[in-house]
Design an enzyme around this catalytic site. Structure first.
Site, PDB file in Angstrom:
ATOM      1  N   ASN A 150       1.843   5.577 -11.270  1.00  0.00           N
ATOM      2  CA  ASN A 150       0.439   5.593 -11.678  1.00  0.00           C
ATOM      3  C   ASN A 150      -0.514   5.464 -10.498  1.00  0.00           C
ATOM      4  O   ASN A 150      -1.652   5.943 -10.569  1.00  0.00           O
ATOM      5  CB  ASN A 150       0.190   4.441 -12.669  1.00  0.00           C
ATOM      6  CG  ASN A 150      -1.277   4.232 -12.970  1.00  0.00           C
ATOM      7  OD1 ASN A 150      -1.936   5.104 -13.529  1.00  0.00           O
ATOM      8  ND2 ASN A 150      -1.800   3.069 -12.587  1.00  0.00           N
TER       9      ASN A 150
ATOM     10  N   ASP B 255       0.850  -1.191   0.000  1.00  0.00           N
ATOM     11  CA  ASP B 255       0.000   0.000   0.000  1.00  0.00           C
ATOM     12  C   ASP B 255       0.883   1.238   0.000  1.00  0.00           C
ATOM     13  O   ASP B 255       1.564   1.524   0.996  1.00  0.00           O
ATOM     14  CB  ASP B 255      -0.911  -0.013   1.226  1.00  0.00           C
ATOM     15  CG  ASP B 255      -1.940   1.119   1.214  1.00  0.00           C
ATOM     16  OD1 ASP B 255      -1.861   1.989   0.325  1.00  0.00           O
ATOM     17  OD2 ASP B 255      -2.821   1.110   2.098  1.00  0.00           O
TER      18      ASP B 255
ATOM     19  N   SER C 182      -3.303  14.452 -13.384  1.00  0.00           N
ATOM     20  CA  SER C 182      -4.722  14.554 -13.728  1.00  0.00           C
ATOM     21  C   SER C 182      -5.021  15.976 -14.192  1.00  0.00           C
ATOM     22  O   SER C 182      -4.340  16.925 -13.764  1.00  0.00           O
ATOM     23  CB  SER C 182      -5.586  14.231 -12.501  1.00  0.00           C
ATOM     24  OG  SER C 182      -6.939  14.561 -12.716  1.00  0.00           O
TER      25      SER C 182
ATOM     26  N   TYR D 202      -7.065  15.918  -3.637  1.00  0.00           N
ATOM     27  CA  TYR D 202      -6.672  15.258  -4.889  1.00  0.00           C
ATOM     28  C   TYR D 202      -6.038  16.257  -5.845  1.00  0.00           C
ATOM     29  O   TYR D 202      -4.942  16.034  -6.366  1.00  0.00           O
ATOM     30  CB  TYR D 202      -7.900  14.612  -5.535  1.00  0.00           C
ATOM     31  CG  TYR D 202      -7.585  13.826  -6.786  1.00  0.00           C
ATOM     32  CD1 TYR D 202      -6.972  12.581  -6.709  1.00  0.00           C
ATOM     33  CD2 TYR D 202      -7.910  14.321  -8.054  1.00  0.00           C
ATOM     34  CE1 TYR D 202      -6.682  11.852  -7.848  1.00  0.00           C
ATOM     35  CE2 TYR D 202      -7.629  13.595  -9.197  1.00  0.00           C
ATOM     36  CZ  TYR D 202      -7.013  12.369  -9.095  1.00  0.00           C
ATOM     37  OH  TYR D 202      -6.725  11.653 -10.223  1.00  0.00           O
TER      38      TYR D 202
ATOM     39  N   LYS E 291      -2.065  16.197  -6.977  1.00  0.00           N
ATOM     40  CA  LYS E 291      -1.745  15.968  -8.385  1.00  0.00           C
ATOM     41  C   LYS E 291      -1.049  17.180  -9.007  1.00  0.00           C
ATOM     42  O   LYS E 291      -0.222  17.046  -9.907  1.00  0.00           O
ATOM     43  CB  LYS E 291      -3.027  15.641  -9.154  1.00  0.00           C
ATOM     44  CG  LYS E 291      -3.582  14.248  -8.859  1.00  0.00           C
ATOM     45  CD  LYS E 291      -2.618  13.149  -9.272  1.00  0.00           C
ATOM     46  CE  LYS E 291      -3.260  11.778  -9.198  1.00  0.00           C
ATOM     47  NZ  LYS E 291      -2.335  10.691  -9.622  1.00  0.00           N
TER      48      LYS E 291
END
Length: 246
Positions: free
Chosen positions: A90, A63, A141, A154, A158
């Protein structure tokens, strides 16, 4: 395009993008190290495909959101491979939450998975990459450019990955190492297929091409960036069917 004999580590290999990249890279002749967290079924199929193609492949279950995840993964990869041609960061994600409901733990977990682990992997695997003048591809992203809909944890992590890409490219170019990022837009996946019709229609309608991105299109872009002879480094390639223009 060929990746014949190239050794490539893909993190998040059991997800839609990870599987597409693994299939594409195997078809181009690469040997693969496949990281996944818990879903082993797609990994087992990829290992069987590698065997049929006569390619070397192995998997590591870890993880990357855990504090020592990247260290354990790098240790296992280096135990098997003293040199490395490619690293694809990724693995990533975050649970969508309203801004005022994000806890400090949720914030830290997203940053660790999406930004700290890619940095740590690059740092730990640098000696192996230096031997080959390898290539690194960071999967970011379009949320890094637009804010997106998955929450600030997020988008911020990113966006940080794009900064890491540029900084690493500038610093590591002296070793012949190229570092680039891909910023996917809405990808055809299990997640998008589960969306309500009007929501999905709105997402597709906001793209210039009026369609979702096929995971194979991300995989082909990554293969180009990993391939030999490219002068591309420090760049972010947006692959989003024309949803966002920079």
């Amino acid at each position: 395009m060929t990746l014949e004999g190239k050794r490539v580590l893909i993190t998040g290999a059991s997800g839609d993008l990870g599987k597409a990249m693994a299939h594409t890279f195997l078809g181009l002749g690469a040997d693969l190290a496949l990281q996944y967290r818990s879903n082993s079924s797609p990994i087992d199929l990829l290992l069987k495909e590698a065997e049929k193609r006569g390619r070397e492949a192995f998997s590591v279950a870890v993880d990357l959101a855990e504090p020592d995840g990247a260290d354990r993964l790098a240790s296992e990869v280096l135990r098997r491979w003293p040199s490395l041609d490619g690293l694809v960061n990724n693995a990533g994600g975050a649970r969508p939450q309203p801004f005022d409901e994000i806890t400090p733990d949720a914030w830290e977990r997203a940053l660790h998975l999406n930004l700290t682990s890619p940095f740590r992997l690059l740092q730990l695997l640098l000696p192996a990459l230096r031997k080959q003048g390898g290539s690194v591809v960071n999967i970011s992203s379009v949320a890094a450019l637009t804010g997106g809909a998955f929450g600030p944890q997020y988008a911020a992590s990113k966006a940080g990955l794009l900064g890491l890409t540029r900084s690493a490219a500038r610093d590591l170019g002296r070793y012949g190492i190229r570092v680039n990022a891909i910023a996917p837009g809405p990808v055809e996946s299990a997640m998008t297929s589960s969306l309500d019709g009007p929501v999905l229609d709105g997402i597709i309608g906001a793209t210039a091409l009026r369609r979702l991105v096929d995971p194979r299109e991300i995989a082909e872009t990554a293969a180009f960036l990993l391939g030999p002879g490219s002068a591309v480094s420090g760049q972010t390639l947006v692959v989003d069917a024309g949803r966002h223009f920079i």
